[in-house]
Design a protein around this motif. Structure first.
Motif, PDB file in Angstrom:
ATOM      1  N   PRO A  71       0.850  -0.946   0.149  1.00 32.00           N
ATOM      2  CA  PRO A  71      -0.093  -0.405   0.085  1.00 32.00           C
ATOM      3  C   PRO A  71       1.076   1.010   0.088  1.00 32.00           C
ATOM      4  O   PRO A  71       0.341   2.569  -0.096  1.00 32.00           O
ATOM      5  CB  PRO A  71      -1.261  -0.138   1.267  1.00 32.00           C
ATOM      6  CG  PRO A  71      -0.350  -0.617   2.549  1.00 32.00           C
ATOM      7  CD  PRO A  71       0.996  -2.514   0.865  1.00 32.00           C
ATOM      8  N   ASN A 113      -4.921   4.244   2.052  1.00 31.11           N
ATOM      9  CA  ASN A 113      -4.247   3.241   1.379  1.00 31.11           C
ATOM     10  C   ASN A 113      -5.031   1.855   1.219  1.00 31.11           C
ATOM     11  O   ASN A 113      -5.013   1.262   0.197  1.00 31.11           O
ATOM     12  CB  ASN A 113      -3.162   3.137   2.715  1.00 31.11           C
ATOM     13  CG  ASN A 113      -1.945   3.898   2.553  1.00 31.11           C
ATOM     14  OD1 ASN A 113      -1.706   4.421   1.526  1.00 31.11           O
ATOM     15  ND2 ASN A 113      -1.746   4.500   3.940  1.00 31.11           N
TER      16      ASN A 113
ATOM     17  N   MET B 187       1.867  -2.601  14.863  1.00 32.22           N
ATOM     18  CA  MET B 187       1.308  -2.355  13.603  1.00 32.22           C
ATOM     19  C   MET B 187       0.943  -2.886  12.294  1.00 32.22           C
ATOM     20  O   MET B 187       2.371  -2.787  11.663  1.00 32.22           O
ATOM     21  CB  MET B 187       0.966  -1.001  13.977  1.00 32.22           C
ATOM     22  CG  MET B 187      -0.042  -0.331  13.813  1.00 32.22           C
ATOM     23  SD  MET B 187       0.328   1.154  13.808  1.00 32.22           S
ATOM     24  CE  MET B 187      -0.649   1.800  15.040  1.00 32.22           C
ATOM     25  N   PRO B 188       0.029  -3.485  11.784  1.00 30.06           N
ATOM     26  CA  PRO B 188       0.534  -3.138  10.215  1.00 30.06           C
ATOM     27  C   PRO B 188       0.764  -2.292   9.861  1.00 30.06           C
ATOM     28  O   PRO B 188       0.275  -1.577   9.593  1.00 30.06           O
ATOM     29  CB  PRO B 188      -0.858  -4.206  10.454  1.00 30.06           C
ATOM     30  CG  PRO B 188      -1.794  -4.634  10.829  1.00 30.06           C
ATOM     31  CD  PRO B 188      -0.835  -3.072  12.453  1.00 30.06           C
ATOM     32  N   GLU B 189       1.014  -3.174   8.280  1.00 30.69           N
ATOM     33  CA  GLU B 189       1.917  -1.723   7.703  1.00 30.69           C
ATOM     34  C   GLU B 189       0.673  -0.342   7.121  1.00 30.69           C
ATOM     35  O   GLU B 189       1.039   0.400   6.951  1.00 30.69           O
ATOM     36  CB  GLU B 189       2.191  -2.759   6.174  1.00 30.69           C
ATOM     37  CG  GLU B 189       3.322  -1.600   4.764  1.00 30.69           C
ATOM     38  CD  GLU B 189       3.888  -2.224   3.821  1.00 30.69           C
ATOM     39  OE1 GLU B 189       2.995  -3.279   3.414  1.00 30.69           O
ATOM     40  OE2 GLU B 189       4.559  -1.774   2.950  1.00 30.69           O
ATOM     41  N   ALA B 190      -0.738  -1.323   7.083  1.00 30.99           N
ATOM     42  CA  ALA B 190      -0.862  -0.521   5.752  1.00 30.99           C
ATOM     43  C   ALA B 190      -1.616   0.899   7.318  1.00 30.99           C
ATOM     44  O   ALA B 190      -1.045   2.015   6.576  1.00 30.99           O
ATOM     45  CB  ALA B 190      -2.354  -0.862   5.527  1.00 30.99           C
ATOM     46  N   PHE B 191      -1.565   0.493   8.557  1.00 26.33           N
ATOM     47  CA  PHE B 191      -2.302   1.409   9.543  1.00 26.33           C
ATOM     48  C   PHE B 191      -0.867   2.182   9.986  1.00 26.33           C
ATOM     49  O   PHE B 191      -1.515   3.129  10.480  1.00 26.33           O
ATOM     50  CB  PHE B 191      -2.479   0.351  10.421  1.00 26.33           C
ATOM     51  CG  PHE B 191      -4.210  -0.085   9.973  1.00 26.33           C
ATOM     52  CD1 PHE B 191      -5.407   0.724   9.781  1.00 26.33           C
ATOM     53  CD2 PHE B 191      -3.626  -1.384   9.911  1.00 26.33           C
ATOM     54  CE1 PHE B 191      -6.297  -0.122   9.436  1.00 26.33           C
ATOM     55  CE2 PHE B 191      -4.647  -2.028   8.842  1.00 26.33           C
ATOM     56  CZ  PHE B 191      -6.426  -0.458   8.978  1.00 26.33           C
ATOM     57  N   ALA B 193       1.705   3.179   8.041  1.00 26.65           N
ATOM     58  CA  ALA B 193       1.625   4.374   6.421  1.00 26.65           C
ATOM     59  C   ALA B 193       0.774   5.453   6.387  1.00 26.65           C
ATOM     60  O   ALA B 193       0.372   6.116   6.597  1.00 26.65           O
ATOM     61  CB  ALA B 193       1.379   3.464   5.278  1.00 26.65           C
TER      62      ALA B 193
END
Lengths: 416, 416
Positions: A71, A113, B187-191, B193
């Motif tokens: 993303p 995203n 924390m997961p990538e999309a969040f 970011a």
């Protein structure tokens, strides 16, 4: 059918990520009778992606591409595919829905995203991603197929198994290939090859031989790529049988399974229970054994005794012996192996004590000196190894040597 | 300076070996300011080797080739180099001598395979191999350099460090590149970011941003490829400082070191001692901590309790609690964490109990349910995690989550 793998990502070229996807894909193709022609690892860069696609669309029928679908801004695979095929982007409703479902199941809400992730090149056919949020895309060009998948291994694997391989198998008649693997442990490659030299020279030309060495042992792989040869199966079997008779004491398996799985199966077959007492291996043997699903049937646990205090207090090794012989000694590992059997109420044990390095060596006991003992019911065997100077390799060699010693003792005790 | 990596070997294409050499080479080049342009993995086949060399001699100044130098018949790199350069073979006396020395040190005698290994293409310059028997070879063509090295990782690495990199550095003026890594967990990538979006948008164009997610955490990498930009160092530092303030609770390091090393250093700094009590992780935490050289300074050991019997008998968890709450419960992991501290005389502990899968799940406790407790002196904290369906990933996530919980508790206890 010819296959190319293209993995995209600066993180691979600068070595921050090891490309395990390509290996997995290669193994899966191979199982299905296709040898991958080439693996290309390239930058997150439009020109590099276009150059790789140009080559792949010439030399391959199926192209598997992974990476660059995240993303975030550094992910440019989708844009590069748009310019390659000269198309625009569209919103994939099915992707958006599945992203929304996925995100909610993790307790988060859809954000911008995630919405960007559901945008795809106009000419892409969407393949469901059950394990993550990036869409998986299929493209066709002159009867050749390109699949663009996320670099996250379990997302890619799930899509390959559920969608991509079934599609490939429906489009191409795959030619069966036969590989036979013989796993050996305990002799270096050059000497194994010498011992097998006349056998290897007498192999028929259609049987391809390879030696694959690692700290886990040496795989001997026999491959038949042309299964139109008359009686190839019988002739392969005759040569495997000769091999078995040449090195019976070195062979532990004829599957691609690792020693940790073979040992697990042997314990299960003989209804034996295992515990380990580990010093320099730090729990690696325990961790390898428990990597087998269902290992709790045979494995009760482990004591990692990383200090002399734990060796004496928990494992009951005599303080006098620790003092007089040192922690890396035959007496200590034998005592560890016997005591853990008693303590954990098990039939079998492996005990290891060594100097993994880089520090801790002496003239008498240089780095790499390792004592291993295995015990099966009343019988305990011990052996000294002199490994090399690298901590990680010493640990791995010690773990596999210990597992092999136990496997071998069980075999001699229960199968002969 | 542009570099290409070519790895040769059917075992890579059929996925029997994971290509860790390319990753290591990529990282080493990157450190020295060179981004590898491309990695090619090709078959043990003359035509494939020639095609790869043709491409590489156009697009690269330095070519690193690994593999295909073993003593056995499937290894054809040397012959392919002879046909590529149109030269014959010669015996390298220096190689033969070092092979002889090496073989004798392992207690074997020189055989015909070893002698074959000392044959090299006439135009090759020999680089000493201190770690094995295959000769390492250097070639020159139009001011470009090709190095052919064994696929065995530690032989290749030793030659790169002692001979090849010093040579490259003497021939090419390498341009410095700056990478700054910020390691986050939780924390997961999309969040992540999303939370960092406006910060990322305000980054000057010469600072390149990448997110690299794995079960070990998400690396945020900031790279500056053009160090002629005025005040680039100050401007990079200002932006790193902003990042630190945005997500202080997620950052555990600003080096490329893994959590197991960062935790080890934190324990050492605060003179704390650790023991672990592991169930579903099977010793993985212990194994990760002991991968650090010198870990015996802070790590006393571990009990892997893979059965309820060991949880109660060795770790002293109440049988009633195991019965009423089940092995995967808050009470059990807290008790494991507290008891192992007492048993092993340590200040800190990590305890894990979970359902790694694929079996063992129920409606109340599906596969992936994992309880983790950490304890620092009198203070114990526990948390429930819901991981996914894959045994290997669940185990890894549990290990890293446990190490992060302890790292975080130590930080809050001793550094605030």
């Amino acid at each position: 059918m010819r296959a190319y793998i293209i993995t995209i990502g600066d993180e691979i070229l600068i070595g921050q990520t090891i490309d395990t996807n390509a290996a997995w894909l290669g193994a899966q193709f191979n199982k299905r009778g296709v040898q991958v022609t080439k693996i290309l690892s390239i930058k997150d860069e439009e020109a590099a992606i276009h150059m790789a696609l140009d080559e792949a669309f010439v030399f391959a029928d199926v192209i598997l591409m992974t990476g660059g679908l995240g993303p975030t801004l550094d992910d440019i695979t989708k844009q590069s595919l748009c310019t390659y095929f000269n198309v625009g982007m569209r919103l994939s409703e099915s992707s958006l829905n599945s992203v929304e479902k996925f995100v909610k199941s993790r307790g988060y809400f859809l954000n911008e995203n995630n919405r960007q992730q559901a945008m795809v090149p106009e000419n892409a056919t969407i393949i469901p991603n059950h394990m993550g949020t990036a869409p998986i895309m299929q493209f066709e060009k002159n009867g050749k197929y390109l699949f663009s998948m996320p670099g996250v291994p379990f997302e890619m694997k799930d899509a390959m198994e559920k969608s991509v391989f079934p599609f490939i198998e429906s489009k191409f008649a795959l030619k069966p290939v036969k590989h036979h693997t013989v796993m050996t442990f305990g002799m270096p490659e050059a000497f194994l090859a010498e011992q097998l030299e006349s056998w290897a020279n007498e192999l028929p030309e259609f049987i391809h031989l390879a030696y694959l060495p690692s700290p886990k042992g040496i795989k001997i792989r026999l491959s038949v790529y042309d299964t139109n040869i008359p009686e190839w199966e019988d002739r392969l079997e005759v040569n495997i049988e000769k091999l078995r008779k040449l090195i019976p004491e070195l062979i532990f398996s004829e599957t691609d399974q690792n020693l940790e799985t073979i040992l697990f199966q042997s314990l299960k077959k003989h209804q034996l229970h295992l515990a380990t007492a580990e010093s320099c291996t730090g729990g690696l043997i325990s961790q390898l054994i428990t990597s087998n699903p269902g290992s709790s049937e045979v494995f009760k646990g482990s004591v990692v005794a990383y200090s002399n205090e734990i060796k004496s207090k928990i494992l009951g090794v005599s303080e006098n012996v620790l003092e007089s012989e040192g922690a890396v000694s035959e007496e200590v590992v034998r005592s560890m192996a016997e005591n853990i059997r008693f303590l954990f109420h098990v039939d079998c044990s492996i005990a290891v004590s060594g100097i993994a390095g880089p520090g801790g060596g002496s003239d008498n006991k240089p780095v790499g000196t390792t004592w291993i003992a295995v015990s099966v019911n009343g019988k305990t065997e011990s052996r000294k190894f002199q490994f090399g100077s690298r901590r990680d390799i010493n640990t791995e060699r010690a773990a596999y040597s210990g597992m092999y010693m136990l496997f071998d003792l069980i075999k001699r005790t229960y199968e002969q």
